[in-house]
Design a protein around this motif. Structure first.
Motif, PDB file in Angstrom:
ATOM      1  N   CYS A  92       0.831  -1.206   0.000  1.00 61.75           N
ATOM      2  CA  CYS A  92       0.000   0.000   0.000  1.00 61.75           C
ATOM      3  C   CYS A  92       0.865   1.256   0.000  1.00 61.75           C
ATOM      4  O   CYS A  92       1.820   1.361   0.770  1.00 61.75           O
ATOM      5  CB  CYS A  92      -0.897   0.034   1.227  1.00 61.75           C
ATOM      6  SG  CYS A  92      -2.089  -1.311   1.326  1.00 61.75           S
ATOM      7  N   ASP A  93       0.515   2.202  -0.857  1.00 60.00           N
ATOM      8  CA  ASP A  93       1.122   3.523  -0.794  1.00 60.00           C
ATOM      9  C   ASP A  93       0.442   4.327   0.307  1.00 60.00           C
ATOM     10  O   ASP A  93      -0.685   4.024   0.716  1.00 60.00           O
ATOM     11  CB  ASP A  93       0.987   4.243  -2.136  1.00 60.00           C
ATOM     12  CG  ASP A  93       1.813   3.589  -3.233  1.00 60.00           C
ATOM     13  OD1 ASP A  93       2.890   3.047  -2.909  1.00 60.00           O
ATOM     14  OD2 ASP A  93       1.384   3.610  -4.398  1.00 60.00           O
ATOM     15  N   ILE A  94       1.119   5.389   0.768  1.00 61.41           N
ATOM     16  CA  ILE A  94       0.574   6.235   1.830  1.00 61.41           C
ATOM     17  C   ILE A  94       0.115   7.554   1.236  1.00 61.41           C
ATOM     18  O   ILE A  94       0.818   8.167   0.428  1.00 61.41           O
ATOM     19  CB  ILE A  94       1.623   6.484   2.927  1.00 61.41           C
ATOM     20  CG1 ILE A  94       2.046   5.148   3.556  1.00 61.41           C
ATOM     21  CG2 ILE A  94       1.071   7.413   4.000  1.00 61.41           C
ATOM     22  CD1 ILE A  94       3.159   5.290   4.568  1.00 61.41           C
ATOM     23  N   ILE A  95      -1.074   7.997   1.615  1.00 61.11           N
ATOM     24  CA  ILE A  95      -1.594   9.267   1.140  1.00 61.11           C
ATOM     25  C   ILE A  95      -1.847  10.204   2.316  1.00 61.11           C
ATOM     26  O   ILE A  95      -1.883   9.782   3.477  1.00 61.11           O
ATOM     27  CB  ILE A  95      -2.904   9.092   0.336  1.00 61.11           C
ATOM     28  CG1 ILE A  95      -4.017   8.526   1.237  1.00 61.11           C
ATOM     29  CG2 ILE A  95      -2.679   8.214  -0.874  1.00 61.11           C
ATOM     30  CD1 ILE A  95      -5.386   8.609   0.608  1.00 61.11           C
ATOM     31  N   ASP A  96      -2.025  11.480   1.999  1.00 55.19           N
ATOM     32  CA  ASP A  96      -2.356  12.498   2.988  1.00 55.19           C
ATOM     33  C   ASP A  96      -3.604  13.209   2.482  1.00 55.19           C
ATOM     34  O   ASP A  96      -3.576  13.857   1.432  1.00 55.19           O
ATOM     35  CB  ASP A  96      -1.199  13.472   3.146  1.00 55.19           C
ATOM     36  CG  ASP A  96      -1.494  14.591   4.135  1.00 55.19           C
ATOM     37  OD1 ASP A  96      -2.608  14.618   4.701  1.00 55.19           O
ATOM     38  OD2 ASP A  96      -0.612  15.444   4.336  1.00 55.19           O
ATOM     39  N   SER A  97      -4.710  13.075   3.201  1.00 54.60           N
ATOM     40  CA  SER A  97      -5.970  13.653   2.740  1.00 54.60           C
ATOM     41  C   SER A  97      -5.906  15.172   2.611  1.00 54.60           C
ATOM     42  O   SER A  97      -6.729  15.778   1.919  1.00 54.60           O
ATOM     43  CB  SER A  97      -7.112  13.271   3.691  1.00 54.60           C
ATOM     44  OG  SER A  97      -6.831  13.702   5.013  1.00 54.60           O
ATOM     45  N   GLY A  98      -4.936  15.803   3.268  1.00 52.48           N
ATOM     46  CA  GLY A  98      -4.781  17.250   3.159  1.00 52.48           C
ATOM     47  C   GLY A  98      -3.858  17.672   2.039  1.00 52.48           C
ATOM     48  O   GLY A  98      -3.625  18.874   1.847  1.00 52.48           O
TER      49      GLY A  98
END
Length: 238
Positions: A92-98
C-alpha cells in the motif's frame, strides 16, 4: 545484561552515588533513555530496533482499523483482496488527505481507488484503507487481509525489587552497557545547571559514537567464502 549495569555506569558518569538514581527515579530515567535510544535506531532505519510481523483480518465494507496495540511505528502495510497466498499481497502507498492531487478528494479515493494500487492514510492509532474490502460489489478476501510490518513499542522497565537488578535489558540495547548509560547521563545532565548541561554535550557525543558502533555491528552482513564455479558453456553459445 540486567538494568543495574547501565545504571551503575550512569552513576559513574554523573559522578554521584546512588542518590537520585535509585528505585523509581532510576527506573523512570532508564525508560526515558530506552525510548530515546530506540527512536534513534528507528531514525537510522535499523530494523533491529525490533520489527514485528502480523496478519490481521478485515471486515466487510469497513475501511478504518486500529493499529496493533504493540505498534510504535508502522513500516509496511500489504493487503490481499484475492486470498491468503503470500504472492497475492500488494504493498500500500501512503496518502495524505490534506495534500491530494488537484481534482481529487478523499471521497473519490474512498470509492474509486483501484485494488491493484491500494492506499492507506495513517491517522494516529488507526488508519484507513482505500478501497475497503467488500463482499457487495465483489467477493473480496477478508481472512488475513492485512500483512503488517511495524516497529514494536518499547516495553517499559518495571523492577520488582526497585533497583533494576532484576530487569533484563533487551536487544539491541544489551550490546553495550554504556550505550544506555550515556543516554541516561545526557538526559539527567540536561536538567541541571549550566555546568551540568555542558557535560551533557560530552555525554551525547560519546553516546552517538557508541550508537555508530552498534549500527555497524547490526548492519554488518555475514560474509561467506566465495566458491569458484566453472562456466556452463557447451560451444553452442558462439
Amino acid at each position: 545484561m540486567t538494568l543495574d549495569e547501565p545504571m551503575g555506569n550512569a552513576r559513574t558518569l554523573l559522578q554521584t552515588d546512588s542518590n537520585g538514581l535509585i528505585n523509581a527515579d532510576a527506573i523512570s530515567l532508564s525508560n526515558e533513555a530506552q525510548y530515546a535510544v530506540i527512536a534513534d535506531l528507528i531514525k537510522r532505519g535499523i530494523n533491529a530496533a525490533q520489527i514485528q510481523e502480523s496478519y490481521e483480518n478485515a471486515t466487510t465494507d469497513v475501511g478504518t482499523y486500529l493499529w496493533p496495540s504493540d505498534l510504535w511505528l508502522p513500516k509496511e502495510v500489504m493487503v490481499n483482496y484475492i486470498d491468503t497466498n503470500d504472492y497475492n499481497y500488494v504493498e500500500c502507498d501512503i496518502i495524505d488527505s490534506g495534500n491530494l492531487p488537484t481534482g481529487e478528494n478523499i471521497q473519490t479515493i474512498r470509492y474509486n481507488q483501484s485494488k491493484v494500487n491500494p492506499v492507506i492514510e495513517n491517522r494516529g492509532d488507526w488508519f484507513e484503507i482505500f478501497p475497503a474490502p467488500s463482499t457487495t460489489k465483489s467477493t473480496d478476501n477478508l481472512t488475513q487481509f492485512f500483512w503488517l510490518f511495524y516497529f514494536l513499542a518499547p516495553v517499559k522497565f518495571v523492577s520488582s525489587v526497585g533497583d533494576g537488578t532484576d530487569v533484563t535489558v533487551p536487544y539491541p540495547l544489551n550490546l553495550d552497557a554504556w550505550l544506555l548509560a550515556y543516554r541516561m547521563a545526557q538526559i539527567q545532565s540536561m536538567r541541571g545547571d549550566d555546568e551540568a548541561q555542558a557535560r551533557a554535550a560530552q555525554y551525547e557525543k560519546q553516546y552517538l559514537m557508541r550508537l555508530d558502533t552498534i549500527e555497524n555491528i547490526i548492519k554488518k552482513p555475514t560474509q561467506k567464502s566465495i566458491t569458484p564455479t566453472g562456466l556452463p558453456l557447451t560451444g553452442y553459445e558462439f
